[in-house]
Every structure is written in structure tokens, then in C-alpha cells.
Design a protein around this motif. Structure first.
Motif, PDB file in Angstrom:
ATOM      1  N   LYS A 106      -7.047  -8.757  13.358  1.00  0.00           N
ATOM      2  CA  LYS A 106      -7.208  -7.313  13.164  1.00  0.00           C
ATOM      3  C   LYS A 106      -5.984  -6.524  13.601  1.00  0.00           C
ATOM      4  CE  LYS A 106     -12.203  -6.715  13.576  1.00  0.00           C
ATOM      5  NZ  LYS A 106     -13.249  -6.116  14.424  1.00  0.00           N
ATOM      6  N   GLY A 107      -5.200  -7.053  14.543  1.00  0.00           N
ATOM      7  CA  GLY A 107      -4.033  -6.345  15.032  1.00  0.00           C
ATOM      8  C   GLY A 107      -2.830  -6.402  14.104  1.00  0.00           C
ATOM      9  N   ASN A 108      -2.867  -7.253  13.096  1.00  0.00           N
ATOM     10  CA  ASN A 108      -1.734  -7.380  12.170  1.00  0.00           C
ATOM     11  C   ASN A 108      -1.633  -6.166  11.247  1.00  0.00           C
ATOM     12  OD1 ASN A 108      -1.268  -9.907  13.197  1.00  0.00           O
ATOM     13  ND2 ASN A 108      -1.780 -11.011  11.330  1.00  0.00           N
ATOM     14  N   PHE A 109      -0.414  -5.700  11.060  1.00  0.00           N
ATOM     15  CA  PHE A 109      -0.164  -4.601  10.139  1.00  0.00           C
ATOM     16  C   PHE A 109      -0.568  -4.992   8.720  1.00  0.00           C
ATOM     17  CE2 PHE A 109       3.012  -1.790   7.841  1.00  0.00           C
ATOM     18  CZ  PHE A 109       2.277  -0.630   8.011  1.00  0.00           C
ATOM     19  N   THR A 110      -0.345  -6.248   8.353  1.00  0.00           N
ATOM     20  CA  THR A 110      -0.739  -6.735   7.025  1.00  0.00           C
ATOM     21  C   THR A 110      -2.242  -6.566   6.817  1.00  0.00           C
ATOM     22  OG1 THR A 110       1.078  -8.327   7.057  1.00  0.00           O
ATOM     23  CG2 THR A 110      -0.688  -8.726   5.458  1.00  0.00           C
ATOM     24  N   THR A 111      -3.027  -6.847   7.833  1.00  0.00           N
ATOM     25  CA  THR A 111      -4.482  -6.692   7.750  1.00  0.00           C
ATOM     26  C   THR A 111      -4.838  -5.247   7.425  1.00  0.00           C
ATOM     27  OG1 THR A 111      -4.759  -8.444   9.382  1.00  0.00           O
ATOM     28  CG2 THR A 111      -6.658  -7.003   8.996  1.00  0.00           C
ATOM     29  N   GLU A 112      -4.222  -4.331   8.153  1.00  0.00           N
ATOM     30  CA  GLU A 112      -4.471  -2.902   7.930  1.00  0.00           C
ATOM     31  C   GLU A 112      -4.129  -2.492   6.501  1.00  0.00           C
ATOM     32  OE1 GLU A 112      -2.374   1.176   9.463  1.00  0.00           O
ATOM     33  OE2 GLU A 112      -2.818  -0.340  10.985  1.00  0.00           O
ATOM     34  N   GLN A 122       8.048 -10.869  13.976  1.00  0.00           N
ATOM     35  CA  GLN A 122       8.315  -9.436  14.079  1.00  0.00           C
ATOM     36  C   GLN A 122       7.189  -8.680  13.397  1.00  0.00           C
ATOM     37  OE1 GLN A 122      12.065  -8.584  12.168  1.00  0.00           O
ATOM     38  NE2 GLN A 122      11.565  -9.760  10.356  1.00  0.00           N
ATOM     39  N   SER A 123       6.972  -7.465  13.833  1.00  0.00           N
ATOM     40  CA  SER A 123       5.869  -6.676  13.299  1.00  0.00           C
ATOM     41  C   SER A 123       6.341  -5.733  12.207  1.00  0.00           C
ATOM     42  CB  SER A 123       5.218  -5.845  14.418  1.00  0.00           C
ATOM     43  OG  SER A 123       4.270  -4.955  13.864  1.00  0.00           O
ATOM     44  N   GLY A 124       5.565  -5.667  11.149  1.00  0.00           N
ATOM     45  CA  GLY A 124       5.835  -4.722  10.070  1.00  0.00           C
ATOM     46  C   GLY A 124       5.633  -3.274  10.483  1.00  0.00           C
ATOM     47  N   ARG A 125       5.011  -3.057  11.623  1.00  0.00           N
ATOM     48  CA  ARG A 125       4.872  -1.684  12.126  1.00  0.00           C
ATOM     49  C   ARG A 125       6.212  -1.109  12.545  1.00  0.00           C
ATOM     50  NH1 ARG A 125      -0.494  -0.824  12.563  1.00  0.00           N
ATOM     51  NH2 ARG A 125      -1.790  -2.601  13.117  1.00  0.00           N
ATOM     52  N   THR A 126       7.131  -1.992  12.967  1.00  0.00           N
ATOM     53  CA  THR A 126       8.430  -1.538  13.462  1.00  0.00           C
ATOM     54  C   THR A 126       9.605  -1.998  12.614  1.00  0.00           C
ATOM     55  OG1 THR A 126       8.538  -3.450  14.946  1.00  0.00           O
ATOM     56  CG2 THR A 126       7.622  -1.406  15.843  1.00  0.00           C
ATOM     57  N   VAL A 127       9.388  -2.959  11.727  1.00  0.00           N
ATOM     58  CA  VAL A 127      10.458  -3.520  10.894  1.00  0.00           C
ATOM     59  C   VAL A 127       9.992  -3.546   9.442  1.00  0.00           C
ATOM     60  CG1 VAL A 127      11.794  -5.600  10.395  1.00  0.00           C
ATOM     61  CG2 VAL A 127      11.313  -4.982  12.757  1.00  0.00           C
ATOM     62  N   ASP A 128      10.851  -3.093   8.536  1.00  0.00           N
ATOM     63  CA  ASP A 128      10.556  -3.234   7.105  1.00  0.00           C
ATOM     64  C   ASP A 128      10.989  -4.636   6.700  1.00  0.00           C
ATOM     65  OD1 ASP A 128      10.407  -3.245   4.347  1.00  0.00           O
ATOM     66  OD2 ASP A 128      11.429  -1.321   4.090  1.00  0.00           O
ATOM     67  N   LYS A 129      10.056  -5.550   6.602  1.00  0.00           N
ATOM     68  CA  LYS A 129      10.368  -6.957   6.346  1.00  0.00           C
ATOM     69  C   LYS A 129      10.979  -7.194   4.967  1.00  0.00           C
ATOM     70  CE  LYS A 129       6.796  -8.646   9.483  1.00  0.00           C
ATOM     71  NZ  LYS A 129       5.652  -9.568   9.637  1.00  0.00           N
ATOM     72  N   PHE A 130      10.838  -6.233   4.067  1.00  0.00           N
ATOM     73  CA  PHE A 130      11.390  -6.411   2.720  1.00  0.00           C
ATOM     74  C   PHE A 130      12.639  -5.571   2.472  1.00  0.00           C
ATOM     75  CE2 PHE A 130       7.122  -8.087   2.209  1.00  0.00           C
ATOM     76  CZ  PHE A 130       7.377  -9.238   1.473  1.00  0.00           C
ATOM     77  N   ALA A 131      13.148  -4.888   3.482  1.00  0.00           N
ATOM     78  CA  ALA A 131      14.322  -4.015   3.309  1.00  0.00           C
ATOM     79  C   ALA A 131      15.517  -4.785   2.767  1.00  0.00           C
ATOM     80  CB  ALA A 131      14.670  -3.325   4.623  1.00  0.00           C
ATOM     81  N   ASN A 141       0.862  -1.178   0.000  1.00  0.00           N
ATOM     82  CA  ASN A 141       0.000   0.000   0.000  1.00  0.00           C
ATOM     83  C   ASN A 141       0.900   1.230   0.000  1.00  0.00           C
ATOM     84  OD1 ASN A 141      -2.611   1.311   0.163  1.00  0.00           O
ATOM     85  ND2 ASN A 141      -1.989   1.930   2.207  1.00  0.00           N
ATOM     86  N   GLY A 142       0.755   2.066  -1.018  1.00  0.00           N
ATOM     87  CA  GLY A 142       1.654   3.222  -1.136  1.00  0.00           C
ATOM     88  C   GLY A 142       3.081   2.734  -1.301  1.00  0.00           C
ATOM     89  N   ASP A 143       3.958   3.164  -0.401  1.00  0.00           N
ATOM     90  CA  ASP A 143       5.353   2.733  -0.475  1.00  0.00           C
ATOM     91  C   ASP A 143       5.675   1.655   0.550  1.00  0.00           C
ATOM     92  OD1 ASP A 143       5.183   4.285   1.781  1.00  0.00           O
ATOM     93  OD2 ASP A 143       6.977   5.462   1.373  1.00  0.00           O
ATOM     94  N   ARG A 144       4.654   1.039   1.164  1.00  0.00           N
ATOM     95  CA  ARG A 144       4.869   0.022   2.197  1.00  0.00           C
ATOM     96  C   ARG A 144       4.491  -1.365   1.701  1.00  0.00           C
ATOM     97  NH1 ARG A 144       5.844   0.928   7.656  1.00  0.00           N
ATOM     98  NH2 ARG A 144       6.429  -1.246   7.460  1.00  0.00           N
ATOM     99  N   ASP A 145       5.442  -2.275   1.837  1.00  0.00           N
ATOM    100  CA  ASP A 145       5.207  -3.699   1.598  1.00  0.00           C
ATOM    101  C   ASP A 145       5.239  -4.385   2.947  1.00  0.00           C
ATOM    102  OD1 ASP A 145       5.363  -4.257  -1.435  1.00  0.00           O
ATOM    103  OD2 ASP A 145       7.072  -2.935  -1.081  1.00  0.00           O
ATOM    104  N   ASN A 146       4.447  -5.407   3.105  1.00  0.00           N
ATOM    105  CA  ASN A 146       4.482  -6.165   4.348  1.00  0.00           C
ATOM    106  C   ASN A 146       3.949  -7.563   4.097  1.00  0.00           C
ATOM    107  OD1 ASN A 146       5.212  -5.884   7.201  1.00  0.00           O
ATOM    108  ND2 ASN A 146       3.098  -6.480   7.566  1.00  0.00           N
TER     109      ASN A 146
END
Length: 139
Positions: free
Chosen positions: A47-53, A81-90, A19-24
Motif C-alpha cells: 500500500k505504501g508504493n507510489f505505483t499502488t496509488e 528509489q521512490s516515484g514520489r521523489t524521482v521521475d523514474k522515466f525522465a 495516471n494523468g501526466d505521471r508514469d511510475n
């Protein structure tokens, strides 16, 4: 007495979105085919997953089907790990961008299925996404 629900068979998947510039992405065991003509799949995510959002905003996702060759590092990367705090694709290179703009995971997987969300159902703790299949490939 054992719980019959524990006898339902599941696979394991990495669900990705963009979404936009974010991959998760996150690990899931809830992908299922729901119709064949046209092809539709469902996935239920907490619902708490960043991917869901991100899926709620982008309206698209890809389910990469994990194979028996998937190593524990892949599970740790997308599940511990959460995509809210880590860029999993960096620094993750075992993937490729597919037609819907998301990533398909190419290591430890045997196929991917991409979908555009047609319907979202609130299940209380989880969101159920019903998606029209737009692309799929056996790797």
C-alpha cells in the motif's frame, strides 16, 4: 524445519502504470495468471508504493517480465528509489508506450502483459489488483 512458503516459485516483474501526466513503476514478484477465459492476471503491491496509488487512480497496469538478462541497474532503478521523489522515466529510454497508456520495459525483459483493473482487494498491508488482460507480447 524449512518454511514450505519459501518453495513457491516466483518470477520478477516491473509493474508500470500511468495516471494523468505521471508514469511510475516498481519491482514485484507477485504477478500470477488467475483465469484463462478471459485472460486475467493479479498483482499484489504494498500500500505504501507510489505505483499502488497510481494504479488505484488509473485502473490499469503493465507487468514486464524480467529475464535472466536483466542487470542489477534495472532492479536499482525500479526498486531502490521512490516515484514520489524521482521521475523514474525522465531519462529512461528502454521502454515503449503500449495501448493502455502505460510503459512496457524493453531491456532485460522477455514479454509484457497489460491489464485493466476489474477488482481491487484490500489485504491489509497490500492491495491485490485483478486485471483483465488487454494486450500481451513476447519481446
Amino acid at each position: 524445519m524449512s518454511n514450505p512458503l519459501f518453495n513457491i516459485q516466483y518470477g520478477l516483474f516491473v509493474i508500470t502504470t500511468q495516471n494523468g501526466d505521471r508514469d511510475n513503476g516498481c519491482i514485484s514478484n507477485t504477478v500470477a495468471q488467475v483465469t484463462a477465459q478471459p485472460n486475467r492476471i493479479s498483482v499484489a503491491l504494498n500500500k505504501g508504493n507510489f505505483t499502488t496509488e497510481l494504479i488505484q487512480h488509473s485502473g490499469r497496469f503493465t507487468a514486464s517480465i524480467l529475464s535472466e538478462a536483466a542487470d542489477f541497474e534495472l532492479f536499482k532503478h525500479f526498486g531502490f528509489q521512490s516515484g514520489r521523489t524521482v521521475d523514474k522515466f525522465a531519462d529512461f529510454t528502454d521502454c515503449r508506450r503500449v495501448n493502455n497508456g502505460t510503459f512496457a520495459i524493453t531491456r532485460g525483459t522477455n514479454a509484457f502483459i497489460s491489464a485493466e483493473v476489474e477488482q481491487t482487494i484490500d489485504l491489509g498491508t497490500h492491495m491485490l489488483f485483478i486485471g483483465l488482460v488487454t494486450e500481451m507480447e513476447t519481446l
